[in-house]
Design an enzyme around this catalytic site. Structure first.
Site, PDB file in Angstrom:
ATOM      1  N   ASN A  12      -4.909  -3.771   1.593  1.00  9.77           N
ATOM      2  CA  ASN A  12      -4.284  -2.712   2.767  1.00  9.77           C
ATOM      3  C   ASN A  12      -4.946  -1.817   1.703  1.00  9.77           C
ATOM      4  O   ASN A  12      -4.504  -0.771   1.167  1.00  9.77           O
ATOM      5  CB  ASN A  12      -3.070  -3.352   2.242  1.00  9.77           C
ATOM      6  N   GLU A 171       6.878  -7.441  -0.236  1.00  6.75           N
ATOM      7  CA  GLU A 171       6.493  -7.143  -1.044  1.00  6.75           C
ATOM      8  C   GLU A 171       8.020  -5.759  -1.419  1.00  6.75           C
ATOM      9  O   GLU A 171       8.254  -5.138  -0.709  1.00  6.75           O
ATOM     10  CB  GLU A 171       5.742  -6.155  -0.373  1.00  6.75           C
ATOM     11  N   GLY A 177       2.857   0.426  -5.151  1.00  2.00           N
ATOM     12  CA  GLY A 177       1.866   1.368  -5.549  1.00  2.00           C
ATOM     13  C   GLY A 177       2.526   2.218  -7.147  1.00  2.00           C
ATOM     14  O   GLY A 177       2.641   3.627  -6.882  1.00  2.00           O
ATOM     15  N   SER A 216       1.518  -3.621  -6.777  1.00  2.00           N
ATOM     16  CA  SER A 216       0.662  -3.023  -7.581  1.00  2.00           C
ATOM     17  C   SER A 216      -0.010  -4.587  -8.046  1.00  2.00           C
ATOM     18  O   SER A 216       0.184  -4.460  -9.433  1.00  2.00           O
ATOM     19  CB  SER A 216       1.803  -2.996  -9.295  1.00  2.00           C
TER      20      SER A 216
HETATM   21  P1  PGA Z   1      -0.463  -1.590  -3.871  1.00  2.00           P
HETATM   22  O1  PGA Z   1       0.547  -1.315  -2.719  1.00  2.00           O
HETATM   23  O2  PGA Z   1      -1.071  -2.879  -4.091  1.00  2.00           O
HETATM   24  O3  PGA Z   1      -1.141  -0.232  -4.079  1.00  2.00           O
HETATM   25  O4  PGA Z   1       0.732  -1.556  -4.732  1.00  2.00           O
HETATM   26  C1  PGA Z   1       0.458  -2.784  -1.622  1.00  2.00           C
HETATM   27  C2  PGA Z   1       1.138  -2.561  -0.617  1.00  2.00           C
HETATM   28  O5  PGA Z   1       1.279  -2.088  -0.550  1.00  2.00           O
HETATM   29  O6  PGA Z   1       0.522  -3.689   0.866  1.00  2.00           O
END
Ligand code: PGA
Length: 257
Positions: A12, A171, A177, A216
């Site tokens: 994504n 998630e 993030g 993450s």
């Molecule tokens: P991230 O995002 O891997 O940067 O934590 C995952 C997501 O929001 O799909």
């Protein structure tokens, strides 16, 4: 291996990479990741970069494409929005619904998520319904309540017989993030719970619908997550922005299962 039993490795990109950056990424990624029939790799670039991705991917039809968000209507006076039929026309096979950033920043509530999910299904796209709890909800021990509500409400607009087309992404909002990842055991128990809700609301569910983990995911933790029995794949944000890092995550599915 039935197609849904293959691990799904999803990238994504959120609001990163215009058409030019997309082209150089795809050129690089093609070199670093060879097609593998035992897994599904799908990219969710910004809608404006989808044609560039397709063009550069050329004969690499193992690199599938999805749209990050669609409007709930098929067309109309909705400035700035992208519709599911347009996404399908651009060659996209997948769509996200209910990502926590959409829920938080754009006010996509459960009802709107359900309408978008329904639209994706109606246009023949494979929807990924994203669910997950905030830190506060987790601390208040409302994890199961939140996940059950999001799954049930997200599916509410779909006739029971069409619900089997849906995939899920767990998630946890506190892991997106932030560099904080759920431990494989936490992912396992949340996924098992989601599975139990899906069994209840999707008639004839035979446990095949993959549940992806997102939040993450990095090359160093992907292997352990993918080896967790209830984890059917990963949805990767920031670590998917570098070709080598996402290629390493895609390769991590080698050693799992
Ligand atoms: P991230 O995002 O891997 O940067 O934590 C995952 C997501 O929001 O799909």
């Amino acid at each position: 291996m039935s197609s849904l039993r293959r691990p799904v490795l999803a990238a994504n990109w959120k609001m990163h990479k215009g058409p030019g950056a997309t082209r150089s990424y795809v050129r690089e990624f093609r070199r670093r990741y060879e097609p593998r029939s035992d897994r599904t790799v799908v990219f969710f670039p910004p809608a404006i970069s989808i044609p560039a991705f397709r063009d550069e991917a050329g004969d690499r039809d193992d690199l599938e494409l999805g749209v990050q968000d669609v409007h709930q209507e098929r067309e109309g006076a909705h400035t700035g929005a992208v519709s599911a039929p347009m996404a399908a026309d651009a060659g996209v096979g997948w769509g996200l619904a209910g990502h926590s950033e959409r829920r938080r920043e754009f006010g996509d509530g459960d009802e709107l998520v359900a309408e978008k999910l329904r639209r994706l299904v109606e246009e023949g796209l494979r929807p990924v319904l994203c669910v997950g709890e905030t830190l506060e909800e987790r601390r208040d021990r409302r994890l199961e309540q939140v996940l059950a509500r999001q799954v049930e409400a997200g599916l509410a607009g779909l006739e029971p017989e069409r619900r089997a087309r849906v995939l899920y992404a767990y998630e946890p909002v506190w892991a997106i993030g932030t560099g904080e990842t759920a431990e494989p055991e936490d992912a396992e128990s949340a996924h098992s719970f989601i599975r139990s809700v899906v069994r209840r609301v999707v008639p004839g569910d035979d446990g095949d619908a993959p549940i992806l983990y997102g939040g993450s995911v990095k090359p160093h933790n992907a292997e352990a997550l993918l080896a967790t029995p209830e984890v059917g794949g990963v949805l990767v944000g920031s670590a998917s922005l570098e070709p080598e890092s996402f290629a390493a995550i895609c390769r991590a599915a080698d050693r799992s299962g």
